[in-house]
Design a protein around this motif. Structure first.
Motif, PDB file in Angstrom:
ATOM      1  N   ASP A  67      -3.858  -9.157 -61.879  1.00 22.87           N
ATOM      2  CA  ASP A  67      -4.249 -10.520 -61.582  1.00 22.87           C
ATOM      3  C   ASP A  67      -5.747 -10.529 -61.317  1.00 22.87           C
ATOM      4  N   ILE A  68      -6.471 -11.266 -62.113  1.00 24.55           N
ATOM      5  CA  ILE A  68      -7.929 -11.336 -61.947  1.00 24.55           C
ATOM      6  C   ILE A  68      -8.258 -12.640 -61.247  1.00 24.55           C
ATOM      7  N   HIS A  69      -8.870 -12.525 -60.067  1.00 23.25           N
ATOM      8  CA  HIS A  69      -9.270 -13.698 -59.285  1.00 23.25           C
ATOM      9  C   HIS A  69     -10.782 -13.861 -59.378  1.00 23.25           C
ATOM     10  N   ASP A  70     -11.202 -15.064 -59.681  1.00 28.21           N
ATOM     11  CA  ASP A  70     -12.643 -15.352 -59.751  1.00 28.21           C
ATOM     12  C   ASP A  70     -13.209 -15.741 -58.420  1.00 28.21           C
TER      13      ASP A  70
END
Length: 70
Positions: A67-70
């Motif tokens: 999961d890539i969170h900005d």
């Protein structure tokens, strides 16, 4: 050599060893039959051993999730 080829060698060897009584010049067909049956038996044992090992293997699948969170 697979199971089918091994059974074929056993059958041909059995016919040569037990059913054929002729001799070719310098070739003993009974001995050739026994050799073919031996090769078929060894091939069958090896094929069954590999088939047994193939059936006991386990397979694992790994799913990686990021999961890539900005």
């Amino acid at each position: 050599m697979g199971i089918g080829v091994s059974v074929f060698l056993l059958a041909v060897g059995g016919v040569l060893a037990f059913a054929v009584s002729d001799r070719l010049s310098g070739v003993d067909l009974t001995a050739v039959g026994w050799v073919l049956m031996g090769a078929g038996a060894v091939g069958l044992a090896v094929a069954l051993l590999f088939a047994n090992q193939r059936g006991r293997t386990s397979h694992t699948s790994v799913h990686e999730r990021r999961d890539i969170h900005d």
